[in-house]
Design an enzyme around this catalytic site. Structure first.
Site, PDB file in Angstrom:
ATOM      1  N   LYS A   1      -5.809 -58.884 -25.164  1.00  0.00           N
ATOM      2  CA  LYS A   1      -5.363 -58.019 -24.417  1.00  0.00           C
ATOM      3  C   LYS A   1      -5.716 -57.064 -22.609  1.00  0.00           C
ATOM      4  O   LYS A   1      -6.487 -56.983 -23.084  1.00  0.00           O
ATOM      5  CB  LYS A   1      -4.419 -56.952 -25.671  1.00  0.00           C
ATOM      6  CG  LYS A   1      -2.480 -56.363 -24.587  1.00  0.00           C
ATOM      7  CD  LYS A   1      -3.277 -54.738 -24.071  1.00  0.00           C
ATOM      8  CE  LYS A   1      -3.881 -54.193 -23.885  1.00  0.00           C
ATOM      9  NZ  LYS A   1      -3.045 -52.883 -23.169  1.00  0.00           N
TER      10      LYS A   1
ATOM     11  N   ASP B   1      -0.496 -57.311 -21.045  1.00  0.00           N
ATOM     12  CA  ASP B   1       0.364 -56.266 -21.034  1.00  0.00           C
ATOM     13  C   ASP B   1       0.205 -55.235 -19.784  1.00  0.00           C
ATOM     14  O   ASP B   1       0.187 -54.041 -19.451  1.00  0.00           O
ATOM     15  CB  ASP B   1      -0.969 -55.528 -21.413  1.00  0.00           C
ATOM     16  CG  ASP B   1       0.371 -54.028 -22.298  1.00  0.00           C
ATOM     17  OD1 ASP B   1       1.643 -53.959 -22.209  1.00  0.00           O
ATOM     18  OD2 ASP B   1      -0.264 -52.798 -23.174  1.00  0.00           O
TER      19      ASP B   1
ATOM     20  N   LYS C   1       4.000 -54.325 -19.133  1.00  0.00           N
ATOM     21  CA  LYS C   1       4.520 -53.753 -18.713  1.00  0.00           C
ATOM     22  C   LYS C   1       5.436 -53.613 -17.190  1.00  0.00           C
ATOM     23  O   LYS C   1       6.268 -52.427 -17.031  1.00  0.00           O
ATOM     24  CB  LYS C   1       4.052 -52.419 -19.030  1.00  0.00           C
ATOM     25  CG  LYS C   1       3.501 -52.357 -20.294  1.00  0.00           C
ATOM     26  CD  LYS C   1       3.106 -50.466 -20.220  1.00  0.00           C
ATOM     27  CE  LYS C   1       2.279 -50.348 -22.191  1.00  0.00           C
ATOM     28  NZ  LYS C   1       0.829 -51.163 -22.144  1.00  0.00           N
TER      29      LYS C   1
ATOM     30  N   HIS D   1       8.244 -53.596 -14.994  1.00  0.00           N
ATOM     31  CA  HIS D   1       9.490 -52.148 -14.978  1.00  0.00           C
ATOM     32  C   HIS D   1      10.025 -52.237 -13.436  1.00  0.00           C
ATOM     33  O   HIS D   1       9.623 -51.615 -12.220  1.00  0.00           O
ATOM     34  CB  HIS D   1       9.636 -51.158 -15.790  1.00  0.00           C
ATOM     35  CG  HIS D   1      10.398 -50.175 -16.155  1.00  0.00           C
ATOM     36  ND1 HIS D   1      10.600 -49.264 -16.646  1.00  0.00           N
ATOM     37  CD2 HIS D   1      12.135 -49.789 -15.780  1.00  0.00           C
ATOM     38  CE1 HIS D   1      11.324 -48.443 -16.746  1.00  0.00           C
ATOM     39  NE2 HIS D   1      12.052 -49.632 -15.738  1.00  0.00           N
ATOM     40  N   ASP D   2      11.561 -52.808 -13.138  1.00  0.00           N
ATOM     41  CA  ASP D   2      11.666 -53.050 -11.747  1.00  0.00           C
ATOM     42  C   ASP D   2      12.810 -53.592 -11.524  1.00  0.00           C
ATOM     43  O   ASP D   2      13.365 -54.395 -12.966  1.00  0.00           O
ATOM     44  CB  ASP D   2      10.680 -53.754 -10.761  1.00  0.00           C
ATOM     45  CG  ASP D   2      10.723 -52.881  -9.665  1.00  0.00           C
ATOM     46  OD1 ASP D   2      12.121 -52.943  -9.033  1.00  0.00           O
ATOM     47  OD2 ASP D   2       9.578 -53.139  -9.272  1.00  0.00           O
TER      48      ASP D   2
ATOM     49  N   THR E   1       2.797 -45.119 -27.545  1.00  0.00           N
ATOM     50  CA  THR E   1       2.118 -44.474 -28.348  1.00  0.00           C
ATOM     51  C   THR E   1       2.029 -43.447 -27.389  1.00  0.00           C
ATOM     52  O   THR E   1       1.161 -42.827 -29.374  1.00  0.00           O
ATOM     53  CB  THR E   1       1.619 -45.464 -29.287  1.00  0.00           C
ATOM     54  OG1 THR E   1       0.241 -45.975 -28.521  1.00  0.00           O
ATOM     55  CG2 THR E   1       1.975 -46.484 -30.242  1.00  0.00           C
TER      56      THR E   1
ATOM     57  N   GLY F   1      -8.654 -51.613 -29.141  1.00  0.00           N
ATOM     58  CA  GLY F   1      -9.235 -51.439 -28.166  1.00  0.00           C
ATOM     59  C   GLY F   1     -10.083 -50.655 -28.366  1.00  0.00           C
ATOM     60  O   GLY F   1     -11.664 -51.043 -29.077  1.00  0.00           O
ATOM     61  N   ARG F   2     -10.714 -49.654 -28.502  1.00  0.00           N
ATOM     62  CA  ARG F   2     -11.642 -48.470 -28.166  1.00  0.00           C
ATOM     63  C   ARG F   2     -12.332 -48.455 -29.922  1.00  0.00           C
ATOM     64  O   ARG F   2     -13.526 -47.763 -30.006  1.00  0.00           O
ATOM     65  CB  ARG F   2     -11.089 -46.618 -28.234  1.00  0.00           C
ATOM     66  CG  ARG F   2     -10.946 -46.621 -26.578  1.00  0.00           C
ATOM     67  CD  ARG F   2     -10.511 -45.248 -26.458  1.00  0.00           C
ATOM     68  NE  ARG F   2      -8.823 -45.582 -26.500  1.00  0.00           N
ATOM     69  CZ  ARG F   2      -8.540 -44.886 -25.779  1.00  0.00           C
ATOM     70  NH1 ARG F   2      -8.742 -42.743 -25.407  1.00  0.00           N
ATOM     71  NH2 ARG F   2      -7.244 -44.463 -25.997  1.00  0.00           N
TER      72      ARG F   2
END
Length: 224
Positions: free
Chosen positions: A32, A59, A61, A63-64, A115, A204-205
């Protein structure tokens, strides 16, 4: 999908990201690449990670307004991503145009609710109802718009999957049992999310910041 884990490679240094990806590639199903990575490294960085041979999840995201999102989707054709995200709150027309402009074979999934947010955050942004209700509303909108699926937390994926049987569900914010939650507020374990219907598990982490990322990836893979 044999291994649903997508490792979040949101690292500012491309060489470090490539090195980590090479180390764990046998124990994850894809990578990702988020906004931080894309702003730092662009198409070149995506191409470099893609050379490792696993699917790429962009990823971004988006948005427009619909026209802008469609143009952005055309611009990322060159990267040939397996998955791209848009925000469901952008509305039905935006999602329809994003799907129409997407590369062949690319799944377009809509982010329902981050999240890192909880119900107090919803109230502060003027949204009535609880997190579950908000996710279900936006998932229904994404389905009506013809998208492939949604991004939601592990706490909602069972309910979304029950309503959208053939949907594709990306679940971020996952934490193995006993690990720190960090800035995530609505978390579950990878095993629980998978059992509840998740198609892709974004982690991820717990892997990238582990003392031994390979062993951490192996341990997570063994629970699935």
């Amino acid at each position: 999908m044999s291994n649903p884990v997508y490792l979040a490679l949101d690292l500012p240094n491309l060489d470090a990201a490539k090195a980590l990806a090479e180390r764990v590639k046998s124990h994850v199903g894809g990578f990702k690449l988020g906004l931080e990575f894309f702003c730092a490294h662009g198409h070149h960085g995506v191409h470099e990670i893609a050379q490792i041979g696993l699917p790429i999840f962009l990823d971004l995201k988006l948005h427009d307004i619909p026209n802008t999102v469609a143009a952005a989707m055309h611009a990322i054709h060159v990267s040939e991503p397996a998955i791209v995200t848009v925000h469901a709150s952008g509305g039905r027309a935006m999602m329809e145009d994003a799907k129409a402009a997407a590369p062949n074979g690319t799944k377009i999934v809509a982010v329902t609710m981050l999240t890192s947010l909880d119900e107090r955050d919803l109230t502060r942004t003027g949204v009535d109802g609880n997190a579950h209700d908000q996710v279900m509303r936006l998932a229904e909108l994404a389905q009506d718009a013809g998208l492939d699926g949604v991004v939601c937390s592990g706490q909602e994926v069972r309910a979304v999957h029950k309503r959208w049987k053939d949907g594709f569900f990306v679940v971020p914010g996952l934490r193995p049992a006993g690990s720190a939650t960090g800035d995530q507020k609505r978390v579950v374990t990878p095993r629980q999310a998978r059992d509840d219907g998740a198609s892709v598990l974004v982690i991820g982490r717990p892997i990238s910041r582990a003392d031994d990322p390979v062993q951490a990836a192996r341990d997570i893979e063994a629970t699935l």
